[in-house]
Design a protein around this motif. Structure first.
Motif, PDB file in Angstrom:
ATOM      1  N   VAL A   1      -9.307   5.085  -0.665  1.00 41.36           N
ATOM      2  CA  VAL A   1      -9.466   4.154  -2.003  1.00 41.36           C
ATOM      3  C   VAL A   1      -8.200   3.100  -1.933  1.00 41.36           C
ATOM      4  O   VAL A   1      -8.511   1.853  -1.892  1.00 41.36           O
ATOM      5  CB  VAL A   1      -9.447   4.899  -3.125  1.00 41.36           C
ATOM      6  N   LEU A   2      -7.053   3.689  -1.521  1.00 39.33           N
ATOM      7  CA  LEU A   2      -6.037   2.691  -1.322  1.00 39.33           C
ATOM      8  C   LEU A   2      -6.300   1.823  -0.295  1.00 39.33           C
ATOM      9  O   LEU A   2      -5.984   0.620  -0.257  1.00 39.33           O
ATOM     10  CB  LEU A   2      -4.749   3.618  -1.037  1.00 39.33           C
TER      11      LEU A   2
ATOM     12  N   LYS B   1      -8.793   0.568   0.623  1.00 43.56           N
ATOM     13  CA  LYS B   1      -9.904  -0.543   0.305  1.00 43.56           C
ATOM     14  C   LYS B   1      -9.406  -1.442  -0.891  1.00 43.56           C
ATOM     15  O   LYS B   1     -10.123  -2.577  -1.118  1.00 43.56           O
ATOM     16  CB  LYS B   1     -11.032   0.132  -0.259  1.00 43.56           C
ATOM     17  N   MET B   2      -8.262  -1.122  -1.527  1.00 43.59           N
ATOM     18  CA  MET B   2      -7.725  -1.896  -2.625  1.00 43.59           C
ATOM     19  C   MET B   2      -7.425  -3.205  -2.237  1.00 43.59           C
ATOM     20  O   MET B   2      -6.570  -3.444  -1.291  1.00 43.59           O
ATOM     21  CB  MET B   2      -6.519  -1.205  -2.992  1.00 43.59           C
ATOM     22  N   SER B   3      -7.772  -4.156  -3.096  1.00 37.98           N
ATOM     23  CA  SER B   3      -7.125  -5.736  -2.752  1.00 37.98           C
ATOM     24  C   SER B   3      -5.769  -5.495  -3.094  1.00 37.98           C
ATOM     25  O   SER B   3      -5.057  -4.803  -3.674  1.00 37.98           O
ATOM     26  CB  SER B   3      -8.194  -6.841  -3.807  1.00 37.98           C
TER      27      SER B   3
ATOM     28  N   ASP C   1      -5.027  -5.482  -6.872  1.00 34.87           N
ATOM     29  CA  ASP C   1      -5.302  -4.095  -7.649  1.00 34.87           C
ATOM     30  C   ASP C   1      -3.900  -3.104  -7.044  1.00 34.87           C
ATOM     31  O   ASP C   1      -3.683  -2.146  -7.902  1.00 34.87           O
ATOM     32  CB  ASP C   1      -6.661  -3.400  -6.983  1.00 34.87           C
ATOM     33  N   LEU C   2      -3.484  -3.359  -5.860  1.00 31.91           N
ATOM     34  CA  LEU C   2      -2.330  -2.624  -5.344  1.00 31.91           C
ATOM     35  C   LEU C   2      -1.197  -2.924  -6.251  1.00 31.91           C
ATOM     36  O   LEU C   2      -0.375  -1.966  -6.705  1.00 31.91           O
ATOM     37  CB  LEU C   2      -2.059  -2.982  -3.979  1.00 31.91           C
TER      38      LEU C   2
ATOM     39  N   ARG D   1       0.895  -1.316   0.039  1.00 26.42           N
ATOM     40  CA  ARG D   1       0.028   0.094   0.142  1.00 26.42           C
ATOM     41  C   ARG D   1       0.757   1.451   0.163  1.00 26.42           C
ATOM     42  O   ARG D   1       0.538   2.390  -0.583  1.00 26.42           O
ATOM     43  CB  ARG D   1      -0.940  -0.158   1.172  1.00 26.42           C
TER      44      ARG D   1
ATOM     45  N   CYS E   1      -1.540  -1.217  -9.563  1.00 26.89           N
ATOM     46  CA  CYS E   1      -1.300   0.338  -9.413  1.00 26.89           C
ATOM     47  C   CYS E   1       0.286   0.521  -9.324  1.00 26.89           C
ATOM     48  O   CYS E   1       0.758   1.566  -9.980  1.00 26.89           O
ATOM     49  CB  CYS E   1      -1.806   0.620  -7.998  1.00 26.89           C
TER      50      CYS E   1
END
Length: 463
Positions: free
Chosen positions: A134-135, A137-139, A142-143, A105, A146
């Motif tokens: 948003v960060l 909550k990211m899986s 998805d991190l 994260r 990103c």
């Protein structure tokens, strides 16, 4: 039937145990010599982040367009070939799936940008809180996306729907699969490089995260105006070769020397005067197969003084047991220096050079992994020198301006003769020259040599 299956499982278990015992009996350390048997390698199989690079290859630092899916398949095949040789391959994606979620994260937070420059009255604090929410909550996946895609959300106001609209810009890490470049591994440990191209700079953060997760804390990070890339570094037993040219500069090398990061008493700075993208790193025109065997592209091997291809080298040395280096020799002809160390040089002709023949990976003495499709002449030269070659299909990946060596960061190799720093095979060759003595820079000593030399593996002073 069951008995046969049980017997087969017992036999397989015995083979696995024997393999583990054999590996345990071979001490693996930070690489001291390019030709020592490889143990662990860090690699990255490219994925979605490649696409932006191939739609404009030059801007992506690539040579030409290539198929992203075929490239990934080739890379997986390369890993499988390495693993069949008993090499353990660690991939960046596997490590990112294992590291702590907070570390991911934090890395994603460094690269996810909300651009509100088109909205002068926007509450910057509120938008930052929204981004952090948003960060949070990211899986995990998805991190990782990103981190690899580095998205920028350029926001503007609208009277419709949610009140916002956006342009989505990505700065993906399309060169990450060249894991040779973001760091170097010397006999002392891992050094995090400073990349020549700004678009590749974030790659070093990912590689450093990987090292920390593996318990391999880097010993140095190149900073400021220093530039250093891994394709310019080759360890050679009792000497380090480091290229200085397009991607690595004197300041980066100075930081290495001052930090005692090379781990060898002799450092040879190989100066590139051609500055050509096709030969951006030292490993694109010079490579090492064994303690007395190397390759060099023919245009550089046969170049004359004054030619752009004519290579020179500066030799930095220190007394054993000390840390401070001094410039011992400057502007020495590189080919002559290589030959003075007892290397036989296999020439790489232009057609093979352009097909990345020189960018092979040595996984053991006279055992290399190289790009397939080379000329019969080169294949014969290697065979005549007793070299085992495993030809890898890399037709898509090489259009990224790199090949087998560029795609690997060797973390560990079999221990070298650390007592003397000289390969015993290079001290005594009864077929050709008998017992040899060496200067501290690794070149052959003569009867007229004065000072410290190494003879039969023993350091002694001459008068």
């Amino acid at each position: 039937m069951k008995r046969n299956i049980r017997c087969a499982l017992v036999a397989m278990f015995a083979i696995v145990c024997a393999t583990v015992q054999a590996q345990d009996s071979e001490k693996m350390v930070y690489p001291q010599a390019e030709w020592s048997k490889a143990g662990d390698i860090l690699m990255h199989t490219p994925g979605q982040e490649l696409f932006n690079g191939v739609i404009h290859p030059s801007a992506g630092l690539f040579e030409d367009y290539f198929d992203v899916d075929k490239a990934a398949d080739e890379h997986v095949g390369y890993i499988e070939m390495l693993e069949k040789n008993g090499i353990r391959v660690h991939t960046v994606m596997e490590i990112l799936q294992e590291v702590g979620i907070d570390s991911l994260r934090e890395l994603a937070s460094n690269v996810l940008i909300y651009d509100i420059s088109s909205i002068p009255d926007e509450d910057a604090t509120a938008m930052e809180n929204y981004r952090q929410d948003v960060l949070q909550k990211m899986s995990r996946n998805d991190l990782i996306r990103c981190i690899l895609l580095q998205p920028t959300v350029k926001l503007s106001r609208t009277d419709n729907n949610t009140g916002y609209e956006a342009q989505y810009i990505q700065n993906p890490l399309m060169n990450l699969y060249f894991t040779r470049d973001q760091s170097i591994t010397t006999p002392r440990g891992h050094i995090i490089c400073s990349m020549n191209s700004s678009q590749r700079a974030p790659e070093t953060q990912i590689i450093e995260l990987c090292y920390n997760h593996l318990g391999l804390k880097p010993i140095l990070r190149i900073e400021g105006d220093g530039r250093l890339e891994g394709g310019d570094y080759l360890p050679a037993g009792n000497v380090s070769f480091i290229g200085c040219g397009m991607r690595t500069n004197d300041e980066g090398i100075r930081q290495m020397l001052e930090a005692d990061a090379f781990g060898h008493d002799t450092v040879v700075v190989v100066r590139d005067h051609k500055l050509w993208q096709m030969q951006m790193h030292l490993d694109t025109h010079f490579n090492i197969i064994d303690s007395n065997l190397c390759t060099m592209v023919r245009s550089r091997l046969e170049a004359n003084p004054g030619d752009p291809e004519y290579g020179t080298c500066d030799i930095w040395a220190r007394k054993p047991g000390t840390k401070q280096y001094s410039l011992w020799q400057q502007d020495q002809p590189f080919v002559e220096y290589i030959r003075s160390r007892g290397f036989e040089i296999i020439p790489i002709d232009e057609a093979d050079e352009l097909h990345y023949a020189n960018n092979f990976l040595t996984i053991a003495p006279r055992h290399i992994m190289a790009v397939g499709g080379q000329s019969e002449q080169l294949q014969q030269r290697l065979a005549d020198a007793g070299v085992t070659v495993e030809w890898i299909p890399l037709e898509s990946l090489i259009d990224g301006y790199g090949a087998a060596h560029c795609m690997t960061q060797v973390l560990q190799r079999q221990a070298y003769d650390s007592a003397t720093g000289i390969n015993p095979a290079s001290i005594l060759d009864t077929r050709t020259r008998g017992t040899r003595a060496y200067r501290l820079d690794g070149t052959f000593a003569t009867p007229a040599t004065r000072g410290i030399i190494i003879e039969n593996g023993i350091k002694k002073a001459t008068r």
